[in-house]
Structure formats: structure tokens, C-alpha cells
Scaffold this motif. Structure first.
Motif, PDB file in Angstrom:
ATOM      1  N   ASP A 244      -4.515   3.552   4.701  1.00  0.00           N
ATOM      2  CA  ASP A 244      -3.474   2.761   4.032  1.00  0.00           C
ATOM      3  C   ASP A 244      -4.053   1.559   3.302  1.00  0.00           C
ATOM      4  O   ASP A 244      -3.489   1.110   2.293  1.00  0.00           O
ATOM      5  CB  ASP A 244      -2.455   2.259   5.068  1.00  0.00           C
TER       6      ASP A 244
ATOM      7  N   HIS B 298      -0.658   1.953  -1.781  1.00  0.00           N
ATOM      8  CA  HIS B 298      -1.119   2.817  -2.867  1.00  0.00           C
ATOM      9  C   HIS B 298      -0.208   2.700  -4.094  1.00  0.00           C
ATOM     10  O   HIS B 298      -0.562   3.212  -5.172  1.00  0.00           O
ATOM     11  CB  HIS B 298      -1.162   4.274  -2.402  1.00  0.00           C
ATOM     12  N   ASN B 299       0.944   2.060  -3.927  1.00  0.00           N
ATOM     13  CA  ASN B 299       1.831   1.797  -5.057  1.00  0.00           C
ATOM     14  C   ASN B 299       1.295   0.578  -5.810  1.00  0.00           C
ATOM     15  O   ASN B 299       1.336  -0.552  -5.303  1.00  0.00           O
ATOM     16  CB  ASN B 299       3.254   1.539  -4.556  1.00  0.00           C
TER      17      ASN B 299
ATOM     18  N   GLY C 240       6.024   6.784  -0.215  1.00  0.00           N
ATOM     19  CA  GLY C 240       5.077   6.838   0.889  1.00  0.00           C
ATOM     20  C   GLY C 240       5.441   7.979   1.816  1.00  0.00           C
ATOM     21  O   GLY C 240       6.191   8.887   1.442  1.00  0.00           O
TER      22      GLY C 240
ATOM     23  N   PHE D 199       6.535   2.905   6.311  1.00  0.00           N
ATOM     24  CA  PHE D 199       5.932   3.602   5.168  1.00  0.00           C
ATOM     25  C   PHE D 199       4.405   3.527   5.222  1.00  0.00           C
ATOM     26  O   PHE D 199       3.817   2.454   5.046  1.00  0.00           O
ATOM     27  CB  PHE D 199       6.382   2.963   3.854  1.00  0.00           C
ATOM     28  N   HIS D 200       3.747   4.671   5.423  1.00  0.00           N
ATOM     29  CA  HIS D 200       2.316   4.767   5.128  1.00  0.00           C
ATOM     30  C   HIS D 200       2.155   4.967   3.619  1.00  0.00           C
ATOM     31  O   HIS D 200       3.038   5.500   2.954  1.00  0.00           O
ATOM     32  CB  HIS D 200       1.685   5.946   5.869  1.00  0.00           C
ATOM     33  N   GLY D 201       1.012   4.555   3.102  1.00  0.00           N
ATOM     34  CA  GLY D 201       0.769   4.688   1.667  1.00  0.00           C
ATOM     35  C   GLY D 201       1.462   3.620   0.845  1.00  0.00           C
ATOM     36  O   GLY D 201       1.477   3.697  -0.394  1.00  0.00           O
ATOM     37  N   LEU D 202       2.012   2.601   1.477  1.00  0.00           N
ATOM     38  CA  LEU D 202       2.760   1.564   0.769  1.00  0.00           C
ATOM     39  C   LEU D 202       1.881   0.848  -0.255  1.00  0.00           C
ATOM     40  O   LEU D 202       2.299   0.581  -1.380  1.00  0.00           O
ATOM     41  CB  LEU D 202       3.321   0.568   1.784  1.00  0.00           C
TER      42      LEU D 202
END
Length: 516
Positions: A271, A440-441, A396, A435-438
Motif C-alpha cells: 500500500d 495508489h490513487n 481500492g 481501502f487497500h490501494g488508497l
């Protein structure tokens, strides 16, 4: 469609480079026009990936599917093992929790069931795709486990796949590890190895050449390539074995200091990858209280055992340091998934899903209570975040056993179509989300960092790198790198020979030579 032509990547050890090489071949075959899929029969990892239909698989296979330009399915990693506590793991079958098992019970009781699951999954893929890139695990020479292993040579025999053996030269003893592995293989399995790849090479290739010549003469196996170390390759890591490499990336001090708490059962730590490419951010993984200092941002990442990891923070003094920094308003604080749960008032585990502790107090920074349940939420999610005056669309994925509820009126962080997620205090100094990948936005990450910069009296940065673009470019860069340093044409020739029932790689001399 004819049955897929397979290739299997095995290693002399864990973290030899199997996942990255498999990712490269997924992209190489896809670029050549083949409909390609990854496959790893059994994966032990705490970094997960959620498929489009809400199933949980190992992150490496999800990333490999992206490299191949396809949507991931649970057939690509039918069995996922997620360690929870000492010698016990959660077994995930086709993306859903099966049950928690001790290592001995898994080996003795699950073998036949697992073999059937793996066989059926592989056969479905083989009927749908033209190429399958299979990844092994650990080493195929674990002679104490090989009678009931489910991930290396048994899978190679199942798929009738040629095998490339990968070794990491950075560990030292690369020729000993390669020769030793080959000698410990059964003759049938040794014959399946079409050659070896030496990974993460740094230095003068000419100084290595005498060893390569000796290896081919001694073993009869071809050196298919020597792959130089590739810097700044932003492809998601599979498990915590690579965390030492993350620490090495921290580098010198920069305008913003980010501390990521490394607890014993850390999960989905990728993450935080996007912060490493930010020019004004220094990212550190912290495992002791005396390492924390006064960072601008503390991130509490995911955990496979939230209660035990929270108690670790309490006993180690890290929690006390975090709370002090918060009280002094010196640090911004973000919790993701398990880290979000830790920031709440209590975490209850009435059914002993993760821990024998039935309830523990949280850090009490968010008005939230969490109850761990046997049901696991696994879903791709999309919503809107209001941050620094902007309405930012984010996406995410969620992977969690707990259900959380506010204990008082609170401001959620993310607005979804039919629900909300997370928490943000009025100043946005304490944030939490499932939210994982938050990060990455790109827009959200930029807004967050500029908000922190302004709080320090620094001007916001107008231009920031796109991690999404860097990651996609990384797949092409990796494929080009492997093409340059590995004999891809020879490997494809061997794949076709195996598929036609004609095996054989000719290398000069050698006690272990196998000639066509």
C-alpha cells in the motif's frame, strides 16, 4: 483451443526472483500475441489481491495477470496460505476462507484435497489459455517435504512443464545452491530442468564467465541468462521477505518523513509503495520505539492478526510514542485495514478468529468498535474522498475479517454508492480506512502530501509522478530487461519440444548432462 503450453519458474530458495521472472514472461508472451495466464498452485503470503469477482489470491498472481493483460481469477492461485500465529495459518481455497490449520495437519490431512483442487484449477486454465507461466515456491530440493509437496515438481509433472531454475547471486554461494539443488532432485525432475538463470547480478560479467563455463561443463545444464539487478522496479512484492529491500530504499532525509509501522504480522504493505517515488518523501519502516522519531506521517498498515500486532505495539512502546506525537500535533496518522481497527476504541474477537484474546482496547483515536467475525469481506471498491477542499474519486480493494461501527457521530472518509468507509477527524490529522490501494490513487496522494506540506509551512508541489503509469511502464521495462539478458528464443523452443513430447537440451560435457 489446444491445451496451453506451460513454462515453470522454480528457485533455489525463497525470494530468489521467481515472481519477478514469472511476471516478465507473462508480459513477454502477451506481447508476442499469446493469451497468457499465471499459475501458482499454493502460495504462502500476507500480501493479497482481490479478483474482479471478489475472491482473494496471492498478490503476485494478481500482478502477473495484469502483466499478461487479463483479469485475475482464483484458478490462478487456488490455495493461499496466510500465517496468523505461530505454526497456524488461514487456508484460503479459491479465494474464500476454508479454515485455520496447523502446519502438521495441513500436510497430513489436506494433501489429497489440495492436489485435487490444484489439478482442476490448472486444467481449467490450460483449456482457456495458450501459454501458462507457473511459479513454484521456496525450493524444489526440500527433501523432508517433497513426498507431499503441492507447489514445485509435482506441479511441473502435472502440467508436463519445462522448468527454469533461478538463483539469487546477491545471497552468495550461487553455484553451490544451483548445483546442490540439481543434485538433490530426482532424475526425472532433474531432466525437466532446461537451464538456470542467475538473478540480481551486479558487476563485471567477464569475471563471472569462468564460473558459468564450469557450471555448464559440470552439470550439463545451460545457463539461460544472467540478469542484472534492475533498480526502481515498482512491481508489487509478494511477502515480507523483501522488507529489507524496502528499508534500503529509504535513502537520505527529505522534506517529508513517513514512518510505516512494521509489526510482526504486517500484510499488504505494498500500500505504501507510491510514496517511494515521491521526490519529497522519505519512507522508513519502523519496528522499534527508538526508531520512530518525529515523522510527519505515521502509517499503520494491514495486519493478519490485528490484536496480537496491537499488543506488540503496546509492549514495545511504539503505541505510547505514536500517542504522544498525536497529542503534540507533530504527526499525521493514517491506519489502513488492521491499522484502522487499531486506532479505534476496542477490538473484539469472540470466536477466536485471530487470537485467543477475546477483546482488547484500541488506541482510542477513532470512535470505532470492531468485532472480528468468521466472514471475510473481499471486494473491489470505489468511492469519493473529500480532502483539502477537493472531491477525489478513489478506488481500492477490501480484505478484512472485522466489522466496524461508530460509537458516536463521525465523519466517514470515503463515500460509496450505498455505504461509507473509514474516518477522518476535522483537521484530517487522523484518518482510517478499510481501502487497500488508497495511496495508489495519484490525486488523493498528491492532495494528502500537499496538505501536510502546508501544515509545515512548505509550498505545495504542483507536479507529482503518476504511480499508476510508472507501474505499467515497469512491466514493459522488466520484459525488455529479461529479453536482453535471457535466452527467450531457446526457452520457447524447449517449451514447444515439451509440448510435442520431445525433450532435450544439449549442453557440452558434464556428469549430469542430458542430451537430446
Amino acid at each position: 483451443m489446444a491445451r496451453a503450453v506451460p513454462l515453470m519458474i522454480q528457485g533455489t530458495s525463497s525470494d530468489a526472483g521467481k515472481s519477478v521472472l514469472a511476471t516478465a514472461f507473462c508480459r513477454i508472451f502477451a506481447q508476442a500475441g499469446y493469451k497468457t495466464a499465471p499459475f501458482k498452485s499454493q502460495n504462502m503470503a500476507l500480501n493479497s489481491y482481490v479478483t474482479v469477482d471478489g475472491k482473494e489470491i496471492g498478490r503476485a498472481q494478481g500482478v502477473q495477470a495484469e502483466a499478461a493483460g487479463i483479469l485475475a481469477t482464483s484458478d490462478m492461485n487456488p490455495i493461499l496460505i496466510k500465517p496468523t500465529r505461530e505454526q497456524e495459518s488461514q487456508i484460503v481455497v479459491h479465494g474464500e476462507p476454508y479454515r485455520n490449520m496447523k502446519a502438521g495437519a495441513y500436510r497430513s490431512d489436506f494433501f489429497q484435497t489440495g492436489l485435487q483442487i490444484i489439478t482442476e484449477a490448472y486444467n481449467r486454465l490450460a483449456a482457456q489459455y495458450e501459454r501458462i507461466v507457473i511459479e513454484g515456491a521456496g525450493s524444489p530440493a526440500e527433501i523432508n517435504l517433497n513426498d507431499r509437496e503441492l507447489v514445485n515438481m509435482r506441479v511441473a509433472r502435472l502440467a508436463d512443464a519445462p522448468v527454469i531454475l533461478v538463483a539469487d547471486i546477491e545471497r552468495g554461494g550461487v553455484f553451490a545452491s544451483l548445483v546442490g539443488t540439481l543434485q538433490l532432485l530426482e532424475p526425472e525432475d532433474r531432466e525437466r530442468v532446461i537451464g538456470v538463470v542467475i538473478n540480481r547480478f551486479r558487476g563485471d560479467r567477464s569475471l563471472l564467465q569462468p564460473g558459468l563455463d564450469w557450471f555448464e561443463q559440470y552439470t550439463g545444464k545451460k545457463v539461460l541468462g544472467v540478469v542484472p539487478y534492475l533498480e526502481d522496479l515498482w512491481i508489487d512484492a509478494e511477502d515480507s521477505l523483501v522488507l529489507q529491500q524496502y528499508s534500503a530504499r529509504a535513502g537520505a532525509a527529505k522534506e517529508l518523513d513517513i514512518a510505516v509501522i512494521r509489526y510482526p504480522r504486517i500484510s499488504n504493505f505494498t500500500d505504501v509503495d507510491p510514496f517511494f517515488v515521491e521526490p519529497d518523501c522519505r519512507v522508513r519502516f519502523v519496528s522499534r520505539a527508538d526508531e520512530l522519531g518525529e515523522p510527519d506521517l505515521v502509517i499503520l498498515p494491514g495486519s493478519k492478526n490485528t490484536i496480537e500486532d496491537l499488543l506488540h505495539l503496546r509492549e514495545s512502546g511504539i503505541e505510547r510514542q505514536i500517542l504522544l506525537l498525536h497529542q503534540q500535533k507533530k504527526t499525521w496518522l493514517i491506519g489502513i485495514c488492521g491499522g484502522y481497527q487499531m486506532l479505534g476504541e476496542t477490538i473484539a474477537d469472540p470466536d477466536g478468529v485471530e487470537s485467543p484474546r477475546r477483546e482488547v482496547a484500541g488506541m482510542r483515536l477513532i470512535p470505532l468498535v470492531t468485532t472480528l467475525t468468521r466472514h471475510k469481506t473481499t471486494t473491489l471498491s470505489r468511492g469519493t474522498v473529500c480532502l483539502d477542499g477537493e472531491q477525489i474519486e478513489v478506488e481500492g480493494y477490501e480484505i478484512h475479517m472485522g466489522q466496524s461501527a461508530y460509537t458516536e457521530a463521525a465523519a466517514p472518509l470515503i463515500e460509496l454508492k450505498q455505504r461509507t468507509d473509514g474516518y477522518g477527524d476535522a483537521e484530517r490529522r487522523v484518518l482510517g480506512s478499510y481501502f487497500h490501494g488508497l495511496f495508489h490513487n495519484d490525486r488523493l496522494r498528491a492532495a494528502l502530501l500537499n496538505l501536510i506540506r502546508r501544515s509545515k509551512g512548505l509550498a505545495p508541489r504542483e507536479e507529482r509522478p503518476s504511480f499508476v503509469r510508472l507501474r505499467e511502464e515497469g512491466f514493459d521495462r522488466l520484459a525488455d530487461h529479461v529479453r536482453e539478458h535471457v535466452q527467450v528464443a531457446y526457452i520457447e523452443e524447449q517449451m514447444r519440444l515439451f509440448a510435442a513430447g520431445k525433450r532435450g537440451c544439449t549442453v557440452r560435457g558434464g556428469d549430469g548432462a542430458r542430451r537430446a
